[in-house]
Design a protein around this motif. Structure first.
Motif, PDB file in Angstrom:
ATOM      1  N   LEU A  85      -1.044   5.639 -12.377  1.00  0.00           N
ATOM      2  CA  LEU A  85      -1.953   4.072 -12.448  1.00  0.00           C
ATOM      3  C   LEU A  85      -2.120   4.206 -10.735  1.00  0.00           C
ATOM      4  CD1 LEU A  85      -3.977   2.193 -14.174  1.00  0.00           C
ATOM      5  CD2 LEU A  85      -1.672   0.764 -13.936  1.00  0.00           C
ATOM      6  N   PRO A  86      -3.182   4.289  -9.887  1.00  0.00           N
ATOM      7  CA  PRO A  86      -2.488   4.095  -8.730  1.00  0.00           C
ATOM      8  C   PRO A  86      -2.800   2.604  -8.837  1.00  0.00           C
ATOM      9  CG  PRO A  86      -4.386   5.882  -9.183  1.00  0.00           C
ATOM     10  CD  PRO A  86      -4.289   5.308 -10.299  1.00  0.00           C
ATOM     11  N   THR A  87      -2.129   1.667  -7.567  1.00  0.00           N
ATOM     12  CA  THR A  87      -2.383  -0.107  -8.165  1.00  0.00           C
ATOM     13  C   THR A  87      -1.724  -0.434  -6.483  1.00  0.00           C
ATOM     14  OG1 THR A  87      -1.281  -1.541  -8.977  1.00  0.00           O
ATOM     15  CG2 THR A  87      -0.629   0.449 -10.229  1.00  0.00           C
ATOM     16  N   PRO A  88      -1.987  -1.098  -6.463  1.00  0.00           N
ATOM     17  CA  PRO A  88      -1.295  -1.949  -4.767  1.00  0.00           C
ATOM     18  C   PRO A  88      -0.093  -2.948  -5.715  1.00  0.00           C
ATOM     19  CG  PRO A  88      -3.781  -2.729  -5.200  1.00  0.00           C
ATOM     20  CD  PRO A  88      -2.764  -2.129  -6.200  1.00  0.00           C
ATOM     21  N   ARG A  89      -0.325  -2.423  -6.648  1.00  0.00           N
ATOM     22  CA  ARG A  89       0.917  -3.288  -7.599  1.00  0.00           C
ATOM     23  C   ARG A  89       2.457  -2.648  -7.355  1.00  0.00           C
ATOM     24  NH1 ARG A  89      -0.336  -6.236 -12.431  1.00  0.00           N
ATOM     25  NH2 ARG A  89       1.619  -6.024 -13.011  1.00  0.00           N
ATOM     26  N   GLN A 129       3.325   4.070 -11.815  1.00  0.00           N
ATOM     27  CA  GLN A 129       2.538   3.267 -11.279  1.00  0.00           C
ATOM     28  C   GLN A 129       2.668   3.638  -9.216  1.00  0.00           C
ATOM     29  OE1 GLN A 129       1.870  -1.257 -12.082  1.00  0.00           O
ATOM     30  NE2 GLN A 129       2.922  -0.193 -13.961  1.00  0.00           N
ATOM     31  N   LEU A 130       0.783   3.707  -8.761  1.00  0.00           N
ATOM     32  CA  LEU A 130       1.913   4.594  -7.584  1.00  0.00           C
ATOM     33  C   LEU A 130       1.002   3.563  -6.228  1.00  0.00           C
ATOM     34  CD1 LEU A 130       2.067   8.083  -8.139  1.00  0.00           C
ATOM     35  CD2 LEU A 130       3.966   6.604  -7.345  1.00  0.00           C
ATOM     36  N   CYS A 131       1.190   3.340  -5.260  1.00  0.00           N
ATOM     37  CA  CYS A 131       0.621   2.660  -4.251  1.00  0.00           C
ATOM     38  C   CYS A 131      -0.110   3.241  -3.291  1.00  0.00           C
ATOM     39  CB  CYS A 131       0.909   1.423  -3.956  1.00  0.00           C
ATOM     40  SG  CYS A 131       0.469   0.345  -2.209  1.00  0.00           S
ATOM     41  N   ILE A 132      -0.951   3.791  -2.747  1.00  0.00           N
ATOM     42  CA  ILE A 132      -0.560   4.895  -1.586  1.00  0.00           C
ATOM     43  C   ILE A 132      -0.491   3.818  -0.315  1.00  0.00           C
ATOM     44  CG2 ILE A 132      -2.402   6.062  -2.863  1.00  0.00           C
ATOM     45  CD1 ILE A 132      -4.561   5.026  -0.577  1.00  0.00           C
ATOM     46  N   GLY A 133      -0.946   3.152  -0.368  1.00  0.00           N
ATOM     47  CA  GLY A 133      -0.692   2.663   1.306  1.00  0.00           C
ATOM     48  C   GLY A 133      -0.811   0.639   0.842  1.00  0.00           C
ATOM     49  N   ASN A 134      -0.012   0.412   2.318  1.00  0.00           N
ATOM     50  CA  ASN A 134      -0.345  -1.882   1.798  1.00  0.00           C
ATOM     51  C   ASN A 134      -1.460  -2.232   2.213  1.00  0.00           C
ATOM     52  OD1 ASN A 134       2.571  -1.937   1.151  1.00  0.00           O
ATOM     53  ND2 ASN A 134       3.129  -1.523   2.803  1.00  0.00           N
ATOM     54  N   TYR A 135      -1.822  -1.618   1.733  1.00  0.00           N
ATOM     55  CA  TYR A 135      -4.042  -2.762   1.556  1.00  0.00           C
ATOM     56  C   TYR A 135      -4.473  -2.162   0.716  1.00  0.00           C
ATOM     57  CZ  TYR A 135      -3.541   2.293   2.696  1.00  0.00           C
ATOM     58  OH  TYR A 135      -3.071   3.613   2.562  1.00  0.00           O
ATOM     59  N   VAL A 136      -5.457  -3.140   0.326  1.00  0.00           N
ATOM     60  CA  VAL A 136      -6.513  -3.364  -1.089  1.00  0.00           C
ATOM     61  C   VAL A 136      -7.320  -2.192  -1.212  1.00  0.00           C
ATOM     62  CG1 VAL A 136      -6.992  -4.264  -3.295  1.00  0.00           C
ATOM     63  CG2 VAL A 136      -4.851  -5.151  -1.845  1.00  0.00           C
ATOM     64  N   LEU A 137      -7.765  -1.083  -1.821  1.00  0.00           N
ATOM     65  CA  LEU A 137      -8.998  -1.240  -2.092  1.00  0.00           C
ATOM     66  C   LEU A 137      -9.650  -1.374  -3.458  1.00  0.00           C
ATOM     67  CD1 LEU A 137      -7.765   2.660  -1.220  1.00  0.00           C
ATOM     68  CD2 LEU A 137      -8.511   1.034  -0.033  1.00  0.00           C
ATOM     69  N   THR A 138     -11.099  -0.757  -2.968  1.00  0.00           N
ATOM     70  CA  THR A 138     -11.990  -1.681  -4.260  1.00  0.00           C
ATOM     71  C   THR A 138     -11.947  -0.693  -5.403  1.00  0.00           C
ATOM     72  OG1 THR A 138     -13.444   0.365  -3.738  1.00  0.00           O
ATOM     73  CG2 THR A 138     -13.690  -2.015  -2.362  1.00  0.00           C
ATOM     74  N   GLY A 139     -10.781   0.475  -5.848  1.00  0.00           N
ATOM     75  CA  GLY A 139     -10.768   0.564  -7.030  1.00  0.00           C
ATOM     76  C   GLY A 139      -9.745   1.723  -6.987  1.00  0.00           C
ATOM     77  N   GLY A 140      -9.050   2.519  -7.468  1.00  0.00           N
ATOM     78  CA  GLY A 140      -8.306   3.785  -8.087  1.00  0.00           C
ATOM     79  C   GLY A 140      -8.406   4.744  -7.707  1.00  0.00           C
ATOM     80  N   ILE A 142     -10.440   7.158  -4.548  1.00  0.00           N
ATOM     81  CA  ILE A 142      -9.602   6.977  -3.782  1.00  0.00           C
ATOM     82  C   ILE A 142      -8.046   7.395  -3.389  1.00  0.00           C
ATOM     83  CG2 ILE A 142      -9.637   7.046  -1.211  1.00  0.00           C
ATOM     84  CD1 ILE A 142     -12.650   5.201  -0.983  1.00  0.00           C
ATOM     85  N   PRO A 143      -7.656   6.570  -4.152  1.00  0.00           N
ATOM     86  CA  PRO A 143      -5.828   7.109  -4.339  1.00  0.00           C
ATOM     87  C   PRO A 143      -5.745   7.249  -4.482  1.00  0.00           C
ATOM     88  CG  PRO A 143      -6.270   4.331  -4.406  1.00  0.00           C
ATOM     89  CD  PRO A 143      -7.768   4.936  -4.236  1.00  0.00           C
ATOM     90  N   ALA A 144      -6.435   8.551  -6.284  1.00  0.00           N
ATOM     91  CA  ALA A 144      -6.878   9.753  -7.007  1.00  0.00           C
ATOM     92  C   ALA A 144      -6.498  10.610  -6.083  1.00  0.00           C
ATOM     93  CB  ALA A 144      -7.065   9.165  -8.138  1.00  0.00           C
TER      94      ALA A 144
HETATM   95  N1  ADE Z   1      -5.834   0.051  -6.113  1.00  0.00           N
HETATM   96  C1  ADE Z   1      -6.025  -0.581  -4.544  1.00  0.00           C
HETATM   97  N2  ADE Z   1      -5.922  -0.757  -3.725  1.00  0.00           N
HETATM   98  C2  ADE Z   1      -4.657   0.638  -4.006  1.00  0.00           C
HETATM   99  C3  ADE Z   1      -3.913   0.704  -3.326  1.00  0.00           C
HETATM  100  N3  ADE Z   1      -3.738   0.654  -1.929  1.00  0.00           N
HETATM  101  N4  ADE Z   1      -2.650   2.197  -4.002  1.00  0.00           N
HETATM  102  C4  ADE Z   1      -3.053   2.388  -5.133  1.00  0.00           C
HETATM  103  N5  ADE Z   1      -3.999   2.156  -5.480  1.00  0.00           N
HETATM  104  C5  ADE Z   1      -5.370   0.893  -5.359  1.00  0.00           C
END
Ligand code: ADE
Length: 213
Positions: A85-89, A129-140, A142-144
């Protein structure tokens, strides 16, 4: 490796998975992509996938039922798949994670959240749960794509020379940086290729490259 992607926006993946090395990897039978449209699992005649948050707040959250139903369907095709699950958390995604996922023979199921987030209860069906970087995108999505690209290129047979994976940047996370490279012409806009690369002395070239890293 089987990679199943659960998303509300399947067309987003067409360009990325349908070109270049990611496409070749599938064409060579090294990887098999499958896009699962989350909308198909929406509730009622309107195929609802989202709802307002309990306790109030802005935006909409993805409801748990459609996501869990989609994961369960994906698991039917690949029971041992690892659910991401891509997530900023999530845990910060690094090259070492890409290597670990590429070395694992199990497939991947990647759930792409949208809107303001998802009902937390879905995490019971998620392995990582994986975060691809310290910023927030509109959805999962692009991280996927980033996770898929970084994993698939490591699978044997995807890149031409095995060494191109071995010598490159970020081999051990962010500790080393690849050396600069040059191709023809020897002189471009007054900038010359370093002499050491032109003299054919492979020992010196190796030393120079190491020093540049
Ligand atoms: N969804 C939104 N921002 C994200 C991030 N930085 N990493 C993974 N999933 C995200």
């Amino acid at each position: 490796m089987k990679i199943q992607i659960i998303t509300l926006f399947p067309p987003m993946f067409e360009g990325v998975l349908g070109n270049s090395m990611l496409w070749k990897a599938q064409d060579r039978g090294i990887v098999e992509y499958s896009i699962i449209d989350l909308r198909q699992f929406g509730l009622g005649s309107r195929r609802t996938v989202d709802d307002t948050p309990y306790g109030g707040g802005d935006g909409m959250l993805l409801k748990p039922e459609p996501i869990v139903a989609a994961i369960e369907q994906a698991k039917k095709h690949d029971p041992d798949a690892h659910v991401l699950l891509p997530t900023p958390r999530g845990k910060l995604y690094k090259q070492s994670e890409a290597k670990r996922l590429a070395a694992d023979t199990n497939g991947l199921i990647i759930v792409c959240p949208r809107y303001e987030g998802y009902d937390e209860r879905i995490t019971k069906w998620v392995d990582e749960q994986l975060c691809i970087g310290n910023y927030v995108l509109t959805g999962g999505e692009i991280p996927a794509m980033i996770i898929i690209d970084s994993v698939v290129r490591l699978l044997p047979g995807v890149l031409g020379g095995e060494t191109s994976v071995e010598v490159e940047s970020f081999q051990d996370d962010d500790k080393s940086v690849e050396f600069p490279q040059y191709t023809r012409p020897e002189m471009f806009e007054g900038i010359k290729v370093p002499d050491v690369l032109l003299n054919g002395n492979h020992g010196e070239i190796a030393k120079w490259r190491k020093a540049q890293q």
